[in-house]
Design an enzyme around this catalytic site. Structure first.
Site: not given
Ligand code: SD4
Length: 317
Positions: A235, A199, A181, A209-212, A47, A232-233
């Site tokens: 995003g 991550t 993450t 795509r860019v996450g959180d 990950s 985390t999660g």
């Molecule tokens: C994302 N938050 O890119 C990150 C990935 C992650 O559990 O942490 N997922 O969305």
């Protein structure tokens, strides 16, 4: 000596690297960079770092950020291509530019100019994941960009189509192995608070795509007057609520870290009850807490702590 808090899977090597950096006299910034780097090199759980979670074209790209709670400076990279050391590039953005976030090909060019080696981020594992995803989801003529069946979940993208392309399959969104993450909060010896994330984001994301994780206040936040938080999660959902910022602001009002974490997640839950995510928080007194939106029957997040009382990391769920 300080405190290191670290989410989310039992990636002990990352937290040990951060802790050792502090023990060797390094700063909180060094500790966050070393801890996240270690995970990037080890491809923690697939990950973090290279070699996993390909996008819809098969490429692995990286997101990372670091925030200095003394100066409120942030360095971040999104959709970073070809460069393995995302957290170090994020730190270079913070320390060698007047900017906060660089993305995509331009971020990679910046990194190369700064001396980071350009490398292939694909591995046999990521290519196998990509091939399997293509086989299951795309038309055979995917390569020709012809899509007679709009219910298939890979490009090209057309206005008006309600197909949730690039969205992870529902099950996959809720499987911790398909996205995760490393998020880290370090309170250094001089009470400097630093937070960071790294991550490779969501599996099979739409390119670009860019996450959180690289967004200040979403993936992480730090203020040496208060404390820090890292999330985390999912995003795509979580970044709409800036949970790390909110948690730090709640701690500023005197709320304890556990309650701050719970409250930050409950804002998201109100709109997205089934979202999958977690947050960790620590304040400058060394108190810490965490919260996770529990989805019945699905894997949960965990976090680890090192501090002078517990030098070997303790893992909490
Ligand atoms: C994302 N938050 O890119 C990150 C990935 C992650 O559990 O942490 N997922 O969305």
């Amino acid at each position: 000596m300080g405190t290191v808090l670290y989410s989310v899977a039992p990636w002990q090597l990352g937290i040990r690297s951060a802790w050792n950096a502090l023990k060797d006299g390094g700063s909180a910034l060094d500790a966050v960079e070393k801890g996240c780097s270690r995970c990037e090199q080890d491809m923690c759980d697939g990950s973090v770092g290279y070699g996993s979670h390909p996008d819809e074209t098969g490429e692995t790209t990286l997101d990372a950020m670091i925030m200095n709670g003394d100066t409120m400076e942030v360095g971040a990279v999104g959709n970073l291509r070809r460069i393995k050391s995302a957290i170090s590039v994020a730190r270079a953005v913070m320390e060698h530019t007047a900017h906060t976030l660089l993305v995509g090909e331009s971020a990679s060019e910046f990194a190369e100019n700064m001396g980071f080696p350009a490398e292939d981020l694909t591995t046999n594992t990521s290519m196998t994941m990509f091939a399997e995803w293509l086989r299951q989801n795309c038309q055979p003529n995917y390569r020709k960009n012809v899509f007679p069946d709009p219910t298939k979940s890979c490009g090209p993208y057309k206005p008006g189509s309600k197909v949730q392309r690039g969205r992870w399959h529902q099950q996959e969104r809720k499987d911790i192995r398909s996205h995760d993450t490393i998020g880290m909060i370090v309170i250094g010896p001089s009470a400097q608070v630093v937070a960071g994330t790294s991550t490779n984001g969501a599996n099979h994301k739409v390119p670009g795509r860019v996450g959180d994780s690289p967004i200040a206040g979403a993936g992480a936040y730090a203020d040496s007057a208060v404390g820090g938080a890292a999330a985390t999660g999912d995003g795509d959902v979580m970044m709409r609520f800036l949970p790390s910022y909110l948690a730090v602001e709640l701690m500023r009002t005197g709320m304890d870290p556990s309650s701050a974490c719970k409250t930050a997640l409950s804002r998201i839950k109100k709109h997205y009850p089934g979202f999958f995510g977690a947050i960790i928080c620590a304040n400058t007194t060394g108190m810490y807490g965490a919260a996770c939106n529990k989805v019945p029957g699905l894997s949960q997040f965990s976090f680890m702590v090192s501090n002078p009382h517990t030098e070997s990391p303790i893992q909490k769920k």
